[in-house]
Design a protein around this motif. Structure first.
Motif, PDB file in Angstrom:
ATOM      1  N   LYS A   1       0.835  -1.201   0.000  1.00 46.50           N
ATOM      2  CA  LYS A   1       0.000   0.000   0.000  1.00 46.50           C
ATOM      3  C   LYS A   1       0.870   1.251   0.000  1.00 46.50           C
ATOM      4  N   TRP A   2       0.360   2.288  -0.657  1.00 45.78           N
ATOM      5  CA  TRP A   2       0.969   3.616  -0.573  1.00 45.78           C
ATOM      6  C   TRP A   2      -0.055   4.649  -0.998  1.00 45.78           C
ATOM      7  N   THR A   3       0.307   5.907  -0.789  1.00 41.35           N
ATOM      8  CA  THR A   3      -0.540   7.028  -1.197  1.00 41.35           C
ATOM      9  C   THR A   3       0.278   7.976  -2.049  1.00 41.35           C
ATOM     10  N   PHE A   4      -0.217   8.260  -3.249  1.00 38.95           N
ATOM     11  CA  PHE A   4       0.430   9.244  -4.104  1.00 38.95           C
ATOM     12  C   PHE A   4       0.147  10.648  -3.561  1.00 38.95           C
ATOM     13  N   ALA A   5       1.173  11.502  -3.532  1.00 41.45           N
ATOM     14  CA  ALA A   5       1.012  12.839  -2.968  1.00 41.45           C
ATOM     15  C   ALA A   5       0.983  13.938  -4.020  1.00 41.45           C
ATOM     16  N   ASN A   6       1.297  13.583  -5.288  1.00 38.39           N
ATOM     17  CA  ASN A   6       1.453  14.615  -6.301  1.00 38.39           C
ATOM     18  C   ASN A   6       0.620  14.365  -7.550  1.00 38.39           C
ATOM     19  N   GLY A   7      -0.506  13.705  -7.393  1.00 41.95           N
ATOM     20  CA  GLY A   7      -1.416  13.544  -8.524  1.00 41.95           C
ATOM     21  C   GLY A   7      -1.000  12.486  -9.531  1.00 41.95           C
ATOM     22  N   GLN A   8      -0.112  11.571  -9.137  1.00 42.84           N
ATOM     23  CA  GLN A   8       0.249  10.491 -10.057  1.00 42.84           C
ATOM     24  C   GLN A   8      -0.944   9.548 -10.262  1.00 42.84           C
ATOM     25  N   THR A   9      -0.993   8.969 -11.460  1.00 39.57           N
ATOM     26  CA  THR A   9      -2.064   8.029 -11.796  1.00 39.57           C
ATOM     27  C   THR A   9      -1.468   6.817 -12.472  1.00 39.57           C
ATOM     28  N   ILE A  10      -1.870   5.624 -12.052  1.00 43.53           N
ATOM     29  CA  ILE A  10      -1.407   4.395 -12.692  1.00 43.53           C
ATOM     30  C   ILE A  10      -2.272   4.122 -13.920  1.00 43.53           C
ATOM     31  N   THR A  11      -1.594   3.878 -15.047  1.00 41.44           N
ATOM     32  CA  THR A  11      -2.327   3.601 -16.291  1.00 41.44           C
ATOM     33  C   THR A  11      -2.328   2.117 -16.665  1.00 41.44           C
ATOM     34  N   GLN A  12      -1.304   1.384 -16.260  1.00 41.52           N
ATOM     35  CA  GLN A  12      -1.216  -0.037 -16.585  1.00 41.52           C
ATOM     36  C   GLN A  12      -0.332  -0.719 -15.550  1.00 41.52           C
ATOM     37  N   LEU A  13      -0.803  -1.827 -14.969  1.00 43.81           N
ATOM     38  CA  LEU A  13      -0.022  -2.555 -13.963  1.00 43.81           C
ATOM     39  C   LEU A  13       0.013  -4.022 -14.327  1.00 43.81           C
ATOM     40  N   TRP A  14       1.182  -4.680 -14.127  1.00 47.01           N
ATOM     41  CA  TRP A  14       1.319  -6.090 -14.422  1.00 47.01           C
ATOM     42  C   TRP A  14       1.934  -6.818 -13.221  1.00 47.01           C
ATOM     43  N   ASN A  15       1.625  -8.110 -13.132  1.00 44.05           N
ATOM     44  CA  ASN A  15       2.110  -8.981 -12.052  1.00 44.05           C
ATOM     45  C   ASN A  15       1.547  -8.615 -10.688  1.00 44.05           C
ATOM     46  N   GLY A  16       0.389  -7.993 -10.660  1.00 41.69           N
ATOM     47  CA  GLY A  16      -0.268  -7.676  -9.405  1.00 41.69           C
ATOM     48  C   GLY A  16      -1.727  -7.339  -9.661  1.00 41.69           C
ATOM     49  N   THR A  17      -2.521  -7.266  -8.590  1.00 42.39           N
ATOM     50  CA  THR A  17      -3.937  -6.898  -8.677  1.00 42.39           C
ATOM     51  C   THR A  17      -4.105  -5.536  -8.032  1.00 42.39           C
TER      52      THR A  17
ATOM     53  N   PHE B   1       6.420  -6.488  -9.212  1.00 39.06           N
ATOM     54  CA  PHE B   1       5.396  -6.078 -10.159  1.00 39.06           C
ATOM     55  C   PHE B   1       5.793  -4.720 -10.706  1.00 39.06           C
ATOM     56  N   GLY B   2       5.187  -4.348 -11.802  1.00 40.89           N
ATOM     57  CA  GLY B   2       5.542  -3.080 -12.430  1.00 40.89           C
ATOM     58  C   GLY B   2       4.316  -2.355 -12.924  1.00 40.89           C
ATOM     59  N   PHE B   3       4.497  -1.077 -13.188  1.00 36.24           N
ATOM     60  CA  PHE B   3       3.384  -0.305 -13.737  1.00 36.24           C
ATOM     61  C   PHE B   3       3.900   0.929 -14.451  1.00 36.24           C
ATOM     62  N   THR B   4       3.055   1.463 -15.290  1.00 35.78           N
ATOM     63  CA  THR B   4       3.293   2.751 -15.912  1.00 35.78           C
ATOM     64  C   THR B   4       2.239   3.721 -15.391  1.00 35.78           C
ATOM     65  N   GLY B   5       2.584   5.009 -15.454  1.00 43.17           N
ATOM     66  CA  GLY B   5       1.652   6.003 -14.950  1.00 43.17           C
ATOM     67  C   GLY B   5       1.932   7.377 -15.518  1.00 43.17           C
ATOM     68  N   THR B   6       1.137   8.336 -15.098  1.00 47.13           N
ATOM     69  CA  THR B   6       1.314   9.725 -15.487  1.00 47.13           C
ATOM     70  C   THR B   6       1.552  10.560 -14.234  1.00 47.13           C
TER      71      THR B   6
END
Length: 539
Positions: A477-493, A520-525
């Protein structure tokens, strides 16, 4: 790619050291011992890899280099490693090795470092980067020329002598680079199923113009003269050519076990083995496919399907492993899984090859989504994972252990004549949760690449590590502090609630041994600043 025989925690950034990784794919050069592949220390190595094709086509280089972020050439290799593939089988044709060969369909905006490079120079980069991830490379002579696959290993335009010369050139080029472990001498030799006289490749028939077993000895021994450290991978044929004609398109009933997939029939290798001049270098390689590729294989019609399949595999190639004759690598197998029966086939095949260190090695076909008969592990964006396939394959993967580039970087590629303007390499930022205690876990968040824009983009790897006791599931778990958004995540739910992020394990990566890890990995904005959050890990 095949046609049917009858139809045609806490892990920080990687530290590079000499040699390949000391686990996963082993240390130093590989050789064989009985039915096992072992490293320079004698430890058993199991190759669980993926095919990344394109260098055998008229593009003369890896397909998917046309993709944009998050699927640059390095990001694709990162993704393979993150999913758990520890080896890349690289199909090529001799045409791609020629002076003046040109790599096409390369996205120069996202892969500027490849601009102006020859196919071989791009291969050098892939080899060296994969080695830095702890992965291994198998080179595969997939076609005599880019024109297409042929029943025999030679043609009027590409002689056996030219094939040997190409192999010796590659063996010399990578002689000091143990990331490249060997030569898959020729892809899918097979009988000509339209000819009742049995032309095409046979096994053990004694005719030097078509006996693939004898040709494999000639070619393999020539390769070993240049580089005695390489493994020699020898595929089967389709129909063995002994005791009658191959299965053909006619009205005469065929022996259901006379022919297998192209490259899949090693049933005569026990009687007519490949004899190499260097001991402990031979690995037999078989191919196997599902109903989506060719639905008329007789074993697919057996009322006991899929429980009849192990007997089929035992007959064609599994006996070599089970009788401790030689290691086996299933070099190609794949399916779209659109037919539910193919899910049964793939599940049974993975079970047959086995889990852990002691099992049959394999390289799945394919990474590429543009394989017409099978599709790929990734979709047309070269990033989104086909989870149905990974749910079956994932539990059987032995992930590479990061680090350990080659002892030599191999041939140095000259700088491209065309100048390229590139953005500075992003700094890699990371944070870790507290070190794992007994029965607990920890996690590291590492931004592996970032690029500007409105919004900007980034790619992150999160590595989960168990403490001194094994765990069976995990939650990060974590909390983004600067408006980041995950667009695609793999190897996790993934679950999100506003800026709060929760990622739990999938069905295949929840169990982590003591002091072991997964990722696991992910891409984001991102907008403003792409700050690294603080993670918590519970098990």
């Amino acid at each position: 790619m095949a046609l049917a025989a009858a139809a045609a925690g806490a892990v920080v950034a990687v530290t590079l050291t000499a040699g390949t990784a000391d686990a996963g794919t082993g240390t130093g050069y590989l050789h064989t011992s009985g039915n096992k592949i072992v490293d320079s220390t004698g430890a058993t190595v199991r190759l669980t890899g993926i095919n990344w094709f394109g260098m055998e086509t008229d593009n003369h280089t890896f397909h998917g280099l046309w993709a944009g972020r998050p699927a640059t050439w390095t990001q694709q290799i990162d993704h393979m490693a993150q999913l758990g593939f520890n080896t890349i089988r690289v199909p090529y044709t001799g045409d791609s090795l020629r002076a003046g060969a040109t790599a096409t369909s390369v996205n120069t905006d996202t892969n500027p470092e490849l601009v102006g490079l020859s196919p071989l120079q791009i291969l050098d980069k892939v080899v060296n980067y994969a080695g830095s991830k702890g992965m291994r490379i198998i080179l595969d002579r997939h076609r005599p020329t880019a024109a297409g696959q042929t029943p025999l290993w030679y043609t009027a335009a590409a002689s056996e002598a030219s094939e040997i010369a190409d192999w010796q050139s590659l063996a010399s080029r990578y002689a000091n680079n143990p990331t490249v472990i060997g030569a898959d001498l020729f892809n899918e030799p097979h009988a000509d199923g339209t000819d009742p006289n049995g032309t095409g490749s046979c096994w053990g028939c004694g005719d030097t113009t078509k006996d693939w077993r004898l040709a494999a000895e000639r070619i393999g021994n020539a390769v070993l003269q240049t580089n005695s450290n390489w493994l020699i991978f020898v595929e089967g044929v389709s129909c063995d050519g002994n005791g009658g004609s191959p299965n053909v398109y006619d009205n005469i009933p065929d022996d259901p076990m006379a022919c297998d997939w192209w490259g899949g029939n090693l049933s005569k290798a026990g009687t007519y083995p490949v004899r190499l001049n260097v001991a402990n270098r031979l690995v037999y390689s078989a191919h196997d496919y599902g109903i989506s590729v060719y639905d008329r294989q007789p074993w697919f019609k057996d009322p006991n399907f899929p429980n009849n399949l192990p007997d089929v595999w035992d007959h064609f190639w599994g006996y070599l492993y089970k009788q401790n004759i030689a290691p086996v690598l299933v070099g190609e197998f794949g399916s779209t899984l659109q037919n539910p029966l193919d899910t049964q086939w793939l599940t049974k095949l993975m079970q047959y090859m086995g889990q852990g260190t002691n099992g049959i090695s394999f390289t799945y076909w394919s990474w590429n989504p543009d394989s017409g008969d099978t599709g790929g592990i990734v979709s047309d964006d070269w990033n989104t994972v086909n989870q149905a396939k990974m749910n079956i394959i994932g539990p059987y993967l032995n992930p590479p252990v990061g680090g350990g580039g080659p002892t030599s970087q191999g041939p140095t590629s000259p700088s491209p004549s065309r100048s390229v303007s590139t953005s500075p390499s992003p700094s890699r930022s990371a944070s870790s949760s507290p070190p794992p205690a007994n029965g607990a876990c920890s996690a590291t968040y590492e931004v592996t690449s970032s690029w500007p824009g409105s919004p900007g983009g980034f790619q992150t790897t999160v590595t989960v590590k168990a403490g001194t006791s094994a765990i069976s599931k995990w939650t990060i778990k974590w909390t983004f502090a600067n408006g980041q958004t995950i667009t695609q995540l793999w190897n996790g739910t993934l679950t999100t609630s506003g800026s709060a992020v929760t990622v739990t394990n999938t069905a295949y990566n929840g169990t982590i041994p003591a002091n072991g890890s997964t990722s696991f990995g992910f891409t984001g904005t991102w907008t403003g600043t792409n700050a690294v959050p603080t993670l918590t890990c519970t098990a």
